[in-house]
Design an enzyme around this catalytic site. Structure first.
Site, PDB file in Angstrom:
ATOM      1  N   LEU A  53       0.817  -1.216   0.000  1.00  0.00           N
ATOM      2  CA  LEU A  53       0.000   0.000   0.000  1.00  0.00           C
ATOM      3  C   LEU A  53       0.850   1.265   0.000  1.00  0.00           C
ATOM      4  CD1 LEU A  53      -2.499  -1.102   2.830  1.00  0.00           C
ATOM      5  CD2 LEU A  53      -2.565  -1.685   0.396  1.00  0.00           C
ATOM      6  N   TYR A 103       2.476  11.769 -11.533  1.00  0.00           N
ATOM      7  CA  TYR A 103       1.907  10.790 -10.601  1.00  0.00           C
ATOM      8  C   TYR A 103       1.357   9.592 -11.369  1.00  0.00           C
ATOM      9  CZ  TYR A 103      -1.173   8.725  -7.087  1.00  0.00           C
ATOM     10  OH  TYR A 103      -1.806   7.854  -6.232  1.00  0.00           O
ATOM     11  N   LYS A 107       2.536   5.564 -11.148  1.00  0.00           N
ATOM     12  CA  LYS A 107       1.638   4.477 -10.764  1.00  0.00           C
ATOM     13  C   LYS A 107       1.562   3.434 -11.874  1.00  0.00           C
ATOM     14  CE  LYS A 107      -0.222   4.465  -7.318  1.00  0.00           C
ATOM     15  NZ  LYS A 107       0.240   4.030  -5.966  1.00  0.00           N
ATOM     16  N   ASN A 132     -11.089   7.803  -5.926  1.00  0.00           N
ATOM     17  CA  ASN A 132     -10.909   8.544  -4.679  1.00  0.00           C
ATOM     18  C   ASN A 132     -11.558   7.764  -3.542  1.00  0.00           C
ATOM     19  OD1 ASN A 132      -9.652  10.951  -5.785  1.00  0.00           O
ATOM     20  ND2 ASN A 132     -11.640  11.372  -6.733  1.00  0.00           N
ATOM     21  N   PRO A 281     -42.396  12.020  40.648  1.00  0.00           N
ATOM     22  CA  PRO A 281     -43.324  11.126  41.367  1.00  0.00           C
ATOM     23  C   PRO A 281     -44.721  11.740  41.532  1.00  0.00           C
ATOM     24  CG  PRO A 281     -41.185  11.143  42.434  1.00  0.00           C
ATOM     25  CD  PRO A 281     -41.137  12.206  41.387  1.00  0.00           C
ATOM     26  N   GLY A 282     -45.734  10.923  41.268  1.00  0.00           N
ATOM     27  CA  GLY A 282     -47.105  11.362  41.428  1.00  0.00           C
ATOM     28  C   GLY A 282     -47.667  12.159  40.268  1.00  0.00           C
TER      29      GLY A 282
END
Length: 369
Positions: A53, A103, A107, A132, A281-282
Site C-alpha cells: 500500500l 503521478y 503508478k 478517490n 413522582p405522582g
C-alpha cells in the site's frame, strides 16, 4: 498466515490492519517509512501474503513520484525474488495511472513491474486501480477533498468549492478493505486484468459540501441524515470521526416545569421523532388523543401506569410499566391516553412519534382519560 502490510500507517493501511485483527489475523508485519529498513528483508522472507500500500502522493519534487511508486515497489518484489517467496501480492494503484502526468506515470510503472513479476515468478498479483477513497483516518488537506471538507466543517473552518459541478467517483474504505481481505482467499472482482471495488458512489462536489454541512446543522435542527441512503450513511460515519475531541457532545433543549421535562432528541424526514420524557413522582402527563399521530412509549427508569380510553367508550385500559421490565407500549389513534408516575423516583420514558411535532398542525386534542 503471516501478512506484510507496507504503508501500514497510512489511511488504507490503518483501516486494513484494524480489520485484519478483528478477523483473527495476528501475524501482521507492519512496514512504514519509520520502520527499520532491515526488517523489510525479514518480512519478505517470512510473509505469506503482501499488501503493498506504500506510495507517494504529494512529494516535494516530481522525481519522488517514480522513486516511491515504482522504485520501492521494485525493491519489495526483488526481495521476494531473493527469498524465492511466491506469496500473492496486492498493490494499490490509481485511476490516474491512465493519465499522462508525473503521478500517473509513476503508478503505471508500478503496475507494469508487478505484472511482469507475476509472469516471471508465477506468483498471484492483484492490482487495484482505486478511485478517490473516503472514510475514517483519511488525512485532511492532503489528497482527499472529502477528508478536507469533513475536517474543516466539523472544526468551523471555511471550505473552498472551486467547481461545484465536478463529479467525483468515490469508494468507501470499508468496501475497499472487504475486497482486500477477500483476496486472501483469491475472491476478487476483476475487470480485464485489474481488480476493482464493485461498490462506488458518484457525487457532485456541491452536493458533497451540502451533505456535510447538513451533518453539522443536524445538531441544531435534530434531523438525522437519511440513513437509508448508503452514501449518506457512510459519509456521516466519516464526518463524526473528524469532530474535535472536546465537541463529541451537544446540548438539547429541555422543556421543564414542575411536572418534569420533555426533550426532543432526534427528528427524521420520514420516520418521525424520538423524545425523552421525565415525570416526577405522582405526576400524570397526557390526557389527549390523536387522529393520525401514533406513538410508542418505553419506560426505561422508574415505574408507572399508562391508561387508555377509546373516546367513544367509558372503559379504561391500564398497563403497568417499569424500567425493570423493558416493554414498548403502542399508543393507538382515537384513544385518549395518559402516563402516571406511581413510583417514588423520576420516571424516564423514551417516546417515539410517527411524525415530527408541527405547532401549526399538532393533531393533539385534550380529553381526560
Amino acid at each position: 498466515m503471516k501478512i506484510l502490510v507496507t504503508g501500514s500507517e497510512g489511511f488504507v493501511g490503518k483501516n486494513l490492519r484494524s480489520e485484519l485483527k478483528n478477523r483473527g489475523y495476528e501475524d501482521i508485519f507492519s512496514y512504514d517509512r519509520e520502520t527499520d529498513e532491515k526488517l523489510l528483508d525479514k518480512y519478505t522472507k517470512e510473509c505469506d501474503f503482501v499488501y503493498h500500500l506504500a506510495g507517494v502522493n504529494r512529494p516535494e519534487n516530481y522525481e519522488e513520484f517514480m522513486k516511491g511508486n515504482y522504485g520501492f515497489t521494485s525493491k519489495v518484489l526483488n526481495l521476494l525474488k531473493k527469498h524465492n517467496n511466491q506469496s500473492p501480492v496486492l498493490i494499490t494503484s490509481s485511476i490516474q495511472a491512465k493519465l499522462d502526468n508525473p503521478y500517473g506515470r509513476s503508478k503505471k510503472a508500478g503496475e507494469e513491474v508487478i505484472f511482469e513479476y507475476g509472469r516471471e515468478t508465477g506468483a498471484e498479483v492483484y492490482v487495484y486501480r482505486l478511485p478517490n477513497l473516503f472514510g475514517k483516518w483519511s488525512r485532511p488537506n492532503y489528497n482527499s477533498v472529502v477528508a478536507t471538507f469533513c475536517h474543516n466543517i466539523a472544526n468551523d473552518l471555511e471550505i473552498e468549492v472551486h467547481d461545484p459541478e465536478v463529479e467525483l467517483t468515490l469508494a468507501y474504505i470499508d468496501d475497499v478493505v472487504e475486497q482486500f481481505i477477500n483476496a486472501l482467499d483469491d475472491q476478487v472482482v476483476k475487470e480485464d486484468k485489474y481488480c476493482k471495488v464493485p461498490v462506488t458512489h458518484e457525487v457532485k462536489l456541491c452536493k458533497l459540501a451540502e451533505l456535510i454541512k447538513s451533518f453539522k446543522e443536524s445538531r441544531e435542527n435534530l434531523y438525522l441524515p437519511d440513513m437509508g441512503d448508503e452514501f449518506t450513511k457512510k459519509l456521516y460515519s466519516m464526518y463524526l470521526s473528524y469532530l474535535p475531541e472536546d465537541n463529541f457532545s451537544y446540548d438539547l433543549t429541555m422543556h421543564q416545569d414542575e411536572r418534569g421535562s420533555f426533550t426532543e432528541m432526534l427528528r427524521t424526514e420520514d420516520s418521525g421523532q424520538i423524545s425523552i420524557n421525565v415525570s416526577k413522582p405522582g405526576i400524570t402527563k397526557g390526557n389527549h388523543w390523536h387522529h393520525t399521530k401514533n406513538e410508542k412509549f418505553l419506560v426505561v427508569s422508574g415505574q408507572g401506569i399508562i391508561r387508555f380510553r377509546d373516546i367513544y367508550s367509558e372503559e379504561v385500559i391500564e398497563y403497568e410499566v417499569s424500567g425493570d421490565k423493558l416493554e414498548v407500549v403502542d399508543i393507538p389513534t382515537g384513544y385518549t391516553h395518559n402516563i402516571e408516575n406511581t413510583g417514588d423516583t423520576n420516571m424516564v420514558t423514551v417516546m417515539w412519534a410517527n411524525e415530527c411535532y408541527d405547532p401549526d398542525n399538532p393533531d393533539t386534542y385534550f380529553l381526560e382519560v
